[in-house]
Design an enzyme around this catalytic site. Structure first.
Site, PDB file in Angstrom:
ATOM      1  N   ASN A 140       0.800  -1.224   0.000  1.00 39.26           N
ATOM      2  CA  ASN A 140       0.000   0.000   0.000  1.00 39.26           C
ATOM      3  C   ASN A 140       0.837   1.280   0.000  1.00 39.26           C
ATOM      4  OD1 ASN A 140      -2.478   1.756   0.908  1.00 39.26           O
ATOM      5  ND2 ASN A 140      -0.935   2.042   2.508  1.00 39.26           N
TER       6      ASN A 140
ATOM      7  N   TYR B  81       4.189   9.084 -11.051  1.00 41.95           N
ATOM      8  CA  TYR B  81       3.163   8.326 -10.308  1.00 41.95           C
ATOM      9  C   TYR B  81       2.392   7.422 -11.270  1.00 41.95           C
ATOM     10  CZ  TYR B  81      -0.814   7.727  -7.055  1.00 41.95           C
ATOM     11  OH  TYR B  81      -1.808   7.222  -6.238  1.00 41.95           O
TER      12      TYR B  81
ATOM     13  N   LYS C 189       2.157   3.375 -11.121  1.00 39.48           N
ATOM     14  CA  LYS C 189       0.884   2.685 -10.875  1.00 39.48           C
ATOM     15  C   LYS C 189       0.490   1.803 -12.076  1.00 39.48           C
ATOM     16  CE  LYS C 189       0.150   4.167  -6.713  1.00 39.48           C
ATOM     17  NZ  LYS C 189       0.168   3.232  -5.574  1.00 39.48           N
TER      18      LYS C 189
HETATM   19  P1  NAI Z   1      -1.023   8.360   2.693  1.00 39.03           P
HETATM   20  O1  NAI Z   1       0.015   9.370   2.335  1.00 39.03           O
HETATM   21  O2  NAI Z   1      -1.932   8.614   3.839  1.00 39.03           O
HETATM   22  O3  NAI Z   1      -0.377   6.928   2.935  1.00 39.03           O
HETATM   23  C1  NAI Z   1       0.775   6.469   2.328  1.00 39.03           C
HETATM   24  C2  NAI Z   1       1.565   5.743   3.377  1.00 39.03           C
HETATM   25  O4  NAI Z   1       2.733   5.186   2.788  1.00 39.03           O
HETATM   26  C3  NAI Z   1       2.024   6.685   4.504  1.00 39.03           C
HETATM   27  O5  NAI Z   1       1.804   6.064   5.758  1.00 39.03           O
HETATM   28  C4  NAI Z   1       3.496   6.844   4.207  1.00 39.03           C
HETATM   29  O6  NAI Z   1       4.260   7.142   5.347  1.00 39.03           O
HETATM   30  C5  NAI Z   1       3.819   5.469   3.643  1.00 39.03           C
HETATM   31  N1  NAI Z   1       5.082   5.481   2.899  1.00 39.03           N
HETATM   32  C6  NAI Z   1       5.445   6.320   1.900  1.00 39.03           C
HETATM   33  N2  NAI Z   1       6.704   6.067   1.518  1.00 39.03           N
HETATM   34  C7  NAI Z   1       7.145   5.024   2.276  1.00 39.03           C
HETATM   35  C8  NAI Z   1       8.367   4.325   2.391  1.00 39.03           C
HETATM   36  N3  NAI Z   1       9.416   4.645   1.622  1.00 39.03           N
HETATM   37  N4  NAI Z   1       8.464   3.314   3.283  1.00 39.03           N
HETATM   38  C9  NAI Z   1       7.412   2.997   4.075  1.00 39.03           C
HETATM   39  N5  NAI Z   1       6.237   3.639   4.045  1.00 39.03           N
HETATM   40  C10 NAI Z   1       6.113   4.644   3.167  1.00 39.03           C
HETATM   41  O7  NAI Z   1      -1.824   8.140   1.334  1.00 39.03           O
HETATM   42  P2  NAI Z   1      -3.044   7.191   0.960  1.00 39.03           P
HETATM   43  O8  NAI Z   1      -3.979   8.027   0.228  1.00 39.03           O
HETATM   44  O9  NAI Z   1      -3.510   6.414   2.126  1.00 39.03           O
HETATM   45  O10 NAI Z   1      -2.328   6.218  -0.093  1.00 39.03           O
HETATM   46  C11 NAI Z   1      -2.165   4.821   0.098  1.00 39.03           C
HETATM   47  C12 NAI Z   1      -1.966   4.167  -1.257  1.00 39.03           C
HETATM   48  O11 NAI Z   1      -3.146   4.346  -2.028  1.00 39.03           O
HETATM   49  C13 NAI Z   1      -0.834   4.781  -2.073  1.00 39.03           C
HETATM   50  O12 NAI Z   1      -0.155   3.754  -2.776  1.00 39.03           O
HETATM   51  C14 NAI Z   1      -1.555   5.679  -3.059  1.00 39.03           C
HETATM   52  O13 NAI Z   1      -0.833   5.864  -4.238  1.00 39.03           O
HETATM   53  C15 NAI Z   1      -2.825   4.890  -3.282  1.00 39.03           C
HETATM   54  N6  NAI Z   1      -3.947   5.673  -3.781  1.00 39.03           N
HETATM   55  C16 NAI Z   1      -4.575   6.634  -3.001  1.00 39.03           C
HETATM   56  C17 NAI Z   1      -5.653   7.326  -3.533  1.00 39.03           C
HETATM   57  C18 NAI Z   1      -6.415   8.358  -2.740  1.00 39.03           C
HETATM   58  O14 NAI Z   1      -7.331   8.981  -3.307  1.00 39.03           O
HETATM   59  N7  NAI Z   1      -6.128   8.584  -1.492  1.00 39.03           N
HETATM   60  C19 NAI Z   1      -6.129   7.097  -4.875  1.00 39.03           C
HETATM   61  C20 NAI Z   1      -5.417   6.076  -5.594  1.00 39.03           C
HETATM   62  C21 NAI Z   1      -4.364   5.401  -5.042  1.00 39.03           C
END
Ligand code: NAI
Length: 250
Positions: A88, A153, A157
């Site tokens: 995730n 991105y 993806k």
């Molecule tokens: P978020 O920013 O709240 O969560 C992302 C998490 O990944 C955070 O906890 C962050 O600390 C962690 N992370 C980032 N880089 C990291 C690393 N190098 N090592 C370990 N952890 C790391 O964002 P969200 O929205 O919860 O995103 C979760 C996933 O869902 C992502 O892959 C994002 O691309 C995808 N996504 C989100 C959408 C949305 O509308 N929120 C839409 C489509 C996809």
């Protein structure tokens, strides 16, 4: 905690916030022991405490590729097995295509794609020896249609969706299912950053989402739980949108 019961063990990268946390909540509510993987100890500790006794965390940056085999060994030694991996963790970069540097591009690919490859490979070695397991990847609307200013991105993806299919054909004969969730626009910190200072983009998103709103993180948690469960035992290699119709909207 060594797994003495038949309780399933899951690891979720980026599990302390947003979609990862919502997936963890759903897993824990359904008796799956859930290990959060992330970079920030304070956030992980808070999240794990809120989730309760069926969760713990490991501080780990998924871009530390060379340490991934050790991470997987540590989970198996400490917890007994890995039944479910949720890839995730992800980062975004909103910038005009022509201004994205090679380093920026590589950094997004490293976090969102290469780390998914390396962690899935190491976990798959274990799952193959166990002849069971399931992996859930998270892609995005950016791999369903063109979105401006998110070049790296989008590349990452789109790669995840291809890898999901490639992993599924190779691993499914051995009892391992791989699926991908393509979230639409879900209310989290990441989408707030992308949409809140850009009313034009937010209007565009809402106007092409037939359900007329952003999704809730729990909407993704519900599908992740279904895909991880035996209810989905004949489902592999799929990419399923959770998007209020955004991917088919006019
Ligand atoms: P978020 O920013 O709240 O969560 C992302 C998490 O990944 C955070 O906890 C962050 O600390 C962690 N992370 C980032 N880089 C990291 C690393 N190098 N090592 C370990 N952890 C790391 O964002 P969200 O929205 O919860 O995103 C979760 C996933 O869902 C992502 O892959 C994002 O691309 C995808 N996504 C989100 C959408 C949305 O509308 N929120 C839409 C489509 C996809």
């Amino acid at each position: 905690m060594k797994n003495q019961s038949k309780r399933k063990i899951a690891i979720i990268t980026g599990g302390s916030s947003g979609l990862g946390y919502a997936i963890a909540e759903k897993f824990v509510a359904n008796e799956i022991y859930t290990i959060l993987i992330g970079r920030n100890e304070k956030n992980l500790k808070n999240a794990s405490e809120n989730l309760g006794a069926l969760s713990s965390y490991i501080v780990f940056d998924v871009t530390s590729l060379q340490d991934i085999p050790q991470l997987v060994t540590k989970v198996i030694t400490s917890y007994g097995c890995i039944d479910i991996l949720v890839n995730n963790a992800g980062i975004n970069l909103k910038k005009d295509f022509v201004d994205v540097t090679d380093d920026e591009f590589q950094h997004i690919i490293l976090t969102n794609l290469t780390a998914v490859f390396s962690l899935s490979r190491e976990v798959s070695k274990y799952m193959l020896s166990n002849q069971k397991g399931t992996i859930i990847n998270i892609s995005s609307m950016a791999s369903q249609y063109g979105i401006p200013k998110v070049m790296a991105y989008t590349a990452s993806k789109s790669g995840i969706e291809g890898m999901t299919r490639a992993m599924a054909v190779e691993l499914s004969p051995f009892g391992i299912r791989i699926n991908c969730i393509a979230p639409g626009f879900i209310a989290t910190d990441m989408s707030a950053k992308a949409l809140n200072n850009d009313p034009e983009r937010k209007n565009k998103v809402l106007s092409r989402t037939p359900m007329g709103k952003l999704g809730a993180p729990a909407d993704v948690g519900d599908l992740a739980y279904f895909l991880a469960s035996d209810q989905a035992k004949f489902i592999t290699g799929t990419v399923i949108p959770v998007d209020g119709g955004n991917s088919i909207g006019f």
